[in-house]
Design an enzyme around this catalytic site. Sequence first.
Site, PDB file in Angstrom:
ATOM      1  N   THR A   1      13.179 -17.262  17.968  1.00 43.09           N
ATOM      2  CA  THR A   1      14.585 -16.884  17.773  1.00 43.09           C
ATOM      3  C   THR A   1      15.380 -18.101  17.316  1.00 43.09           C
ATOM      4  O   THR A   1      16.195 -18.008  16.395  1.00 43.09           O
ATOM      5  CB  THR A   1      15.154 -16.263  19.067  1.00 43.09           C
TER       6      THR A   1
ATOM      7  N   ASN B   1       5.425  -6.706  14.897  1.00 44.50           N
ATOM      8  CA  ASN B   1       5.101  -6.806  16.327  1.00 44.50           C
ATOM      9  C   ASN B   1       4.785  -5.454  16.961  1.00 44.50           C
ATOM     10  O   ASN B   1       4.034  -5.382  17.915  1.00 44.50           O
ATOM     11  CB  ASN B   1       6.252  -7.482  17.082  1.00 44.50           C
TER      12      ASN B   1
ATOM     13  N   GLN C   1       3.784 -13.066  14.743  1.00 49.58           N
ATOM     14  CA  GLN C   1       2.594 -12.288  15.112  1.00 49.58           C
ATOM     15  C   GLN C   1       1.366 -12.706  14.304  1.00 49.58           C
ATOM     16  O   GLN C   1       0.253 -12.260  14.595  1.00 49.58           O
ATOM     17  CB  GLN C   1       2.857 -10.778  14.944  1.00 49.58           C
TER      18      GLN C   1
ATOM     19  N   SER D   1       6.145 -18.815  17.396  1.00 46.51           N
ATOM     20  CA  SER D   1       6.482 -18.831  18.815  1.00 46.51           C
ATOM     21  C   SER D   1       5.212 -19.072  19.641  1.00 46.51           C
ATOM     22  O   SER D   1       4.216 -18.367  19.440  1.00 46.51           O
ATOM     23  CB  SER D   1       7.090 -17.471  19.167  1.00 46.51           C
TER      24      SER D   1
ATOM     25  N   CYS E   1      11.317  -5.598  23.827  1.00 51.72           N
ATOM     26  CA  CYS E   1      12.774  -5.736  23.910  1.00 51.72           C
ATOM     27  C   CYS E   1      13.440  -4.387  24.058  1.00 51.72           C
ATOM     28  O   CYS E   1      14.465  -4.258  24.680  1.00 51.72           O
ATOM     29  CB  CYS E   1      13.333  -6.389  22.659  1.00 51.72           C
TER      30      CYS E   1
END
Length: 697
Positions: free
Chosen positions: A86, A169, A197, A217, A344
Site C-alpha cells: 500500500t 489476488n 501476488q 509486499s 479486505c
Amino acid sequence: MTASAHQRLSLPTPMEIYLDANATTPVLPQAKAAAIQAMVEDYGNPSSVHSTGLKAKALIDGVRARAQRLLDTGPDASLLFTSGATEGIQTAVLSALNALRGNLQAELLLYGATEHKAVPEALKHWNDVLGLHMQIMAIPVDGQGRHDLSFLRQHAPRAGLVCTMAANNETGIISDLDGIEAALAGSPALWLVDGVQALGKLPLRLRSRRIDYAPFSGHKLYAPKGIGLLYVRAGAPFTPLMAGGGQEGSLRSGTENMSGIAALGAVLSALDDGETLRDAATLEGFRARLAAALAEAFPGLVFNAPLDLSLPTTLNFAVPGLSSRLLQDLFDAADVRVSGGSACSAAKAAPSFVLQAMGLPDWQAAGAVRMSIGPAVDEAFIDEACARILACGESLRRHCLSPANNFPTLGDGITRFMQDGACCYLLADAISQRCVLIDPRPEQVCRLAQALTCQGYPLLAVLSTTAEAAHSEARELLAEALTDLMPTGTCDALGWPVQAQHLAMGKQQLGRLLQPQGQVLLLGEAGSAVPAIAFIGLSPAADLQPHVGLSTLLAAARDEAQQVALSLASLEQAAEELAVQQVQGAQLKAFITYHPDAVLVDVREPYEQFLSQTPDLVGAQMEAMPLSRLLNAIQPWLCEQPQRPLLFFCRTGNRSRQAALALTRLGHGQAWTLAGGLALLPTAARLKHQPDPALYV
Ligand code: PLP
C-alpha cells in the site's frame, strides 16, 4: 454430548490447514530466525557509522542486492524498502501524478477494473490532494479477468498513468503484461504494475519491460507484515512520500525496519535455494489435486477463473445453492481456512467486485470462495487439505445441503431458516412422519425442497402468517419442485386446509387464530389450554393476550434484532437493555470449576459440529443445540428445577451471544456466552495435539 445428537467425523490430524495465502502467509522459520537475530543481536541503526551500524548497513545492502537479482531490476533502477505494497502504491501514484502537473496532454488515469482497492483509492486520493482533476477510468476486463486491450489501445494516448496488476489476488488471473506493453506503444503514460501476488511465483522481467513502478509486499510470501519493496525504473519520476532523515538515498526517510528486511532477506534466500519453495509445475500438480477434491466434494461446483490463466496457487469457486458464508463456516469447522473473495471485503457480505467486473452471474460473485496456497506447502499438507475438503462434502451430504447425493434424514421438531431477517419455520414430527412449513420465501425454495426431500414426510400445509405474496409464490414454486410431498386438499389463501380445525402432528397439534392481517399459529400438546409456541407473524403481542400464556414462546415472521423468541412475560420486564453474561476463554476452566453442573451448549449448525474436532473444553458436560433449532430447547431449559448454568459457544461468539441473550430475556438466570468463541480459545484448549509447525510453511 450424545453420539446420536452430535455425531462427529474423526479427522486424522487436528491442525489448521491454512488455505488463505493470498491474504497473508505465516513467517518462514528461517525468516523468523533472521528477524530475531536483527532485533536481538544485530540491532544497529544502518545510518550509524560505528561497527554495529555498519553491520546493519551491510545486511540491508545484501538483501537489496539479492532482491535486485531475483527481480531482475538491472543496476540502474531503484529498489526501496517500504512498509508494504500500500505504501509502494502511494509512492508510485504520488510520483507519477506530481510529474503530470501541468501536462495538458495527459487527461486520464487508467486502472484495471479488478485491481486491489489500494490502487483506485490512491489514484482518487492523490488526484484530489494534488488538485489535478484528471479523469479516472477503469479498464474493463473480459469474462476471464484479462484486461480489454483494445480499450487500452484506444485510451492510452491520452493517459498519464496506467495501473495493471501482474496477478489478481482473488482469482489468481495472470495479466497479459506483454499485451499491455504492446497496447501502450507510443503512449506517454507511466506504467505501474502491482507485483504483490506475483512475487516468488511469476518472473516479471522488470529490466526488459517498460514498467515504471512495481510494488511488492513481504507478508504475501512468508515475511512478516510491515515490510515491502518498491521498484522504480531509472529515469521514472519520483517524489518521496516521506521526507526526514534521508534514509534510502532520501527516497524514503525513516529508520529502516531491520527485522522485516532481515526476514525478507531470508525469504529471498529461500527462493534462491531451490529447496524451500516449490516450482510452478509442482504447485500446479498440488492445485489440480485440490481442484479434483473440490469437484468430488461439491457436485456442480464451478471455478470462477480459468485455471490455465491463473497462478498455480489460487482457486476461486462457487457451489450452486450454497452461500459463500455457509461454505466458509463449513471449511472453518474443519479447521480449513479459506476466504470469500478478498480478505479486505470478507467482513462485508458484498459480492466480489472482481467477479462482477468479469461479468459472472450474481450467484457466482456472491457465493465465491477463494483457496490459495503458498509455494512452501508440501505433499503431506495437500493430502490433508484434500481429505478435509472431502470431509466437508460428506458433512453437507449428511445434513442435506449437498447439491447431490444427500442422505435421508429423520426430521423432528422445529427448524428455523433465516433469509435477510425473515424467518421460515419447518415443523416436523418423526413419529407421525408429517410436517408443516410456515412462511417460506421464494429465495429459500431450493434449500427447503432439498430438506423436505431428504426428510420425505408429506407436508400437511404450507402456511403464511402475514398473507405476503412472497409466501404464496414460494408455495407455488415448492409445488413444482415437490409434487409428491405437497398437501393434497384445498386450502385457503393463507395455506390452511379448508375445514380443518387443527393439524395433528404426533402428540402436538397446530391450531390457528385468524387476525386482520393474517393468522397466528398455535402449537401445543393436544388438549392443553396454553400453547407452547405461537408463530405470531407480525401481530402485536397485545392482540395475543387472551390466547397464549405468559410463557408461551412467540416466534415472529421477522427477526432482524436476532431475538429468536419472546414471551408476554419477557415483554412485561423493564425495557432496559439486557446485558449478556460473558465468559472469556481464559476463564473457562475457572467457570467449570465454579459451576460443575454447567452444560456447554454448541450452537453451531450440525454440518459444522460434524466436522469439528471435539473441543477439549476442560471435561465439561456438552450438548449440541444449533441456533436454527434453539426453539425446541428453550422451554425445557427454562422449566428445569433447579436451572442448570448454560454456557453457549460457537465459532466466533456471535451465535452464542444471541442464544444467551434470548434465554436471559426469557427469564433464564444462568445463561452465558463464550466471548470470542472457539476461535479465540488458546490452541491447546481447542486441539487435542499441537499442530506440526513444519506443515504451516
Ligand atoms: N495489491 C494486492 C494485489 C494485494 O493482494 C494486496 C494485499 O492484500 C495489496 C496490494 C496491499 O498490500 P499490503 O498489505 O502490503 O499493503
